[in-house]
Design a protein around this motif. Sequence first.
Motif, PDB file in Angstrom:
ATOM      1  N   SER A   1      -4.975  -2.609   6.907  1.00  0.00           N
ATOM      2  CA  SER A   1      -5.880  -2.849   5.774  1.00  0.00           C
ATOM      3  C   SER A   1      -7.282  -2.333   6.077  1.00  0.00           C
ATOM      4  O   SER A   1      -7.960  -1.777   5.195  1.00  0.00           O
ATOM      5  CB  SER A   1      -5.924  -4.336   5.431  1.00  0.00           C
ATOM      6  OG  SER A   1      -6.388  -5.097   6.530  1.00  0.00           O
TER       7      SER A   1
ATOM      8  N   PHE B   1     -10.609   4.780   5.282  1.00  0.00           N
ATOM      9  CA  PHE B   1     -10.152   6.134   4.983  1.00  0.00           C
ATOM     10  C   PHE B   1      -9.483   6.284   3.616  1.00  0.00           C
ATOM     11  O   PHE B   1      -9.265   7.409   3.167  1.00  0.00           O
ATOM     12  CB  PHE B   1      -9.186   6.614   6.071  1.00  0.00           C
ATOM     13  CG  PHE B   1      -9.803   6.688   7.437  1.00  0.00           C
ATOM     14  CD1 PHE B   1     -10.665   7.721   7.770  1.00  0.00           C
ATOM     15  CD2 PHE B   1      -9.543   5.711   8.386  1.00  0.00           C
ATOM     16  CE1 PHE B   1     -11.238   7.801   9.037  1.00  0.00           C
ATOM     17  CE2 PHE B   1     -10.110   5.765   9.642  1.00  0.00           C
ATOM     18  CZ  PHE B   1     -10.969   6.811   9.970  1.00  0.00           C
ATOM     19  N   GLY B   2      -9.132   5.166   2.974  1.00  0.00           N
ATOM     20  CA  GLY B   2      -8.500   5.240   1.661  1.00  0.00           C
ATOM     21  C   GLY B   2      -7.000   5.449   1.738  1.00  0.00           C
ATOM     22  O   GLY B   2      -6.423   5.618   2.812  1.00  0.00           O
ATOM     23  N   GLU B   3      -6.367   5.456   0.572  1.00  0.00           N
ATOM     24  CA  GLU B   3      -4.915   5.641   0.492  1.00  0.00           C
ATOM     25  C   GLU B   3      -4.515   7.095   0.746  1.00  0.00           C
ATOM     26  O   GLU B   3      -3.416   7.381   1.205  1.00  0.00           O
ATOM     27  CB  GLU B   3      -4.399   5.197  -0.882  1.00  0.00           C
ATOM     28  CG  GLU B   3      -4.349   3.696  -1.078  1.00  0.00           C
ATOM     29  CD  GLU B   3      -3.260   3.027  -0.248  1.00  0.00           C
ATOM     30  OE1 GLU B   3      -2.450   3.749   0.366  1.00  0.00           O
ATOM     31  OE2 GLU B   3      -3.239   1.794  -0.199  1.00  0.00           O
ATOM     32  N   LYS B   4      -5.387   8.019   0.438  1.00  0.00           N
ATOM     33  CA  LYS B   4      -5.123   9.443   0.689  1.00  0.00           C
ATOM     34  C   LYS B   4      -6.264   9.988   1.554  1.00  0.00           C
ATOM     35  O   LYS B   4      -7.223  10.583   1.046  1.00  0.00           O
ATOM     36  CB  LYS B   4      -5.012  10.214  -0.625  1.00  0.00           C
ATOM     37  CG  LYS B   4      -3.810   9.800  -1.473  1.00  0.00           C
ATOM     38  CD  LYS B   4      -3.664  10.679  -2.692  1.00  0.00           C
ATOM     39  CE  LYS B   4      -2.452  10.291  -3.521  1.00  0.00           C
ATOM     40  NZ  LYS B   4      -1.182  10.503  -2.781  1.00  0.00           N
ATOM     41  N   PRO B   5      -6.193   9.764   2.860  1.00  0.00           N
ATOM     42  CA  PRO B   5      -7.294  10.114   3.765  1.00  0.00           C
ATOM     43  C   PRO B   5      -7.642  11.597   3.772  1.00  0.00           C
ATOM     44  O   PRO B   5      -6.761  12.451   3.642  1.00  0.00           O
ATOM     45  CB  PRO B   5      -6.765   9.678   5.135  1.00  0.00           C
ATOM     46  CG  PRO B   5      -5.693   8.680   4.844  1.00  0.00           C
ATOM     47  CD  PRO B   5      -5.067   9.138   3.569  1.00  0.00           C
ATOM     48  N   ASP B   6      -8.937  11.875   3.896  1.00  0.00           N
ATOM     49  CA  ASP B   6      -9.414  13.228   4.138  1.00  0.00           C
ATOM     50  C   ASP B   6      -9.056  13.535   5.596  1.00  0.00           C
ATOM     51  O   ASP B   6      -9.522  12.861   6.511  1.00  0.00           O
ATOM     52  CB  ASP B   6     -10.934  13.284   3.932  1.00  0.00           C
ATOM     53  CG  ASP B   6     -11.504  14.679   4.129  1.00  0.00           C
ATOM     54  OD1 ASP B   6     -10.973  15.435   4.982  1.00  0.00           O
ATOM     55  OD2 ASP B   6     -12.493  15.013   3.455  1.00  0.00           O
TER      56      ASP B   6
ATOM     57  N   ARG C   1      -7.245   1.445   5.753  1.00  0.00           N
ATOM     58  CA  ARG C   1      -7.283   1.861   4.347  1.00  0.00           C
ATOM     59  C   ARG C   1      -8.657   1.666   3.719  1.00  0.00           C
ATOM     60  O   ARG C   1      -9.083   2.453   2.883  1.00  0.00           O
ATOM     61  CB  ARG C   1      -6.228   1.093   3.553  1.00  0.00           C
ATOM     62  CG  ARG C   1      -4.807   1.596   3.799  1.00  0.00           C
ATOM     63  CD  ARG C   1      -3.768   0.707   3.167  1.00  0.00           C
ATOM     64  NE  ARG C   1      -2.427   1.289   3.267  1.00  0.00           N
ATOM     65  CZ  ARG C   1      -1.314   0.593   3.276  1.00  0.00           C
ATOM     66  NH1 ARG C   1      -1.364  -0.734   3.198  1.00  0.00           N
ATOM     67  NH2 ARG C   1      -0.137   1.189   3.364  1.00  0.00           N
ATOM     68  N   SER C   2      -9.359   0.632   4.132  1.00  0.00           N
ATOM     69  CA  SER C   2     -10.691   0.401   3.572  1.00  0.00           C
ATOM     70  C   SER C   2     -11.683   1.463   4.043  1.00  0.00           C
ATOM     71  O   SER C   2     -12.641   1.790   3.347  1.00  0.00           O
ATOM     72  CB  SER C   2     -11.203  -0.993   3.971  1.00  0.00           C
ATOM     73  OG  SER C   2     -11.466  -1.074   5.356  1.00  0.00           O
TER      74      SER C   2
ATOM     75  N   GLY D   1       0.823  -1.204   0.000  1.00  0.00           N
ATOM     76  CA  GLY D   1       0.000   0.000   0.000  1.00  0.00           C
ATOM     77  C   GLY D   1       0.857   1.253   0.000  1.00  0.00           C
ATOM     78  O   GLY D   1       2.079   1.198  -0.055  1.00  0.00           O
TER      79      GLY D   1
ATOM     80  N   SER E   1      -0.742   6.642   3.619  1.00  0.00           N
ATOM     81  CA  SER E   1      -1.811   6.072   4.443  1.00  0.00           C
ATOM     82  C   SER E   1      -1.238   5.345   5.653  1.00  0.00           C
ATOM     83  O   SER E   1      -1.826   5.364   6.743  1.00  0.00           O
ATOM     84  CB  SER E   1      -2.680   5.118   3.615  1.00  0.00           C
ATOM     85  OG  SER E   1      -1.912   4.054   3.071  1.00  0.00           O
TER      86      SER E   1
END
Length: 229
Positions: free
Chosen positions: A63, A69-74, A66-67, A28, A32
């Motif tokens: 993992s 908040f995603g790879e580029k979290p807000d 990431r699921s 990943g 993140s």
Amino acid sequence: MAEEGCCENGESRVNERTRCIWETVDDGGVESKRFYLARTTAFEMLRDRGYEVNEAEMSLSLSEFRSVFGEKPDLEHLRICVPLRSDPRKKILVVFMESEPITVKTIRVIHSQISNNVGVRAMILILQSKMNHFAQKELTTFPFPVETFPIGDLLVNITKHIQQPKIEVLTKKEKEQLLKKHSLEDKHLPYLQESDSFVRYYGLKKKQVVKITYSKEPVGSFVTYRCII
């Protein structure tokens, strides 16, 4: 034949090690992972300071993080706001700052955003960039204390180090009993600076006293007390 079998077993062991290493590789994004580690440590730090934290959220795997908040979290979604266990009316807010240089304008935006957060009595800013002198001074305009931590300081929980002694914060009453028992004053105790990493982790203030218990090599087992100056 024996040599051939030996070769095959050797290859098998090499392949097994390669497979294990491959399975532990994180494919990943670095960004993140940094946020995941820092947010997890922040949760642990708040718990150790006496705040009521969400155990499920604190225990997220990388993992799972990431699921959600995603790879580029807000960064606004990463914020943490939790109440003090002893007084739920008092809350602390943790804000992840952007990577741009932090200016007075940046701090004023944060100030305006939290003005409607009822019950917030303390705040922690997790920094990805430097904060200039004027921005630091602007933090004093908040109606409560504001702490700052570079994100790099939270990638590892320093209290989990194998050599780390047990640290207990004395209550006001416990401190008074300690000083009275040994006929001491604050100035007679060994001290810890407010800038000490462990002092900052626990959010300790001047004149608070901590009990430090060492129970491992190489120092052996003993107890000491330190006063924050």
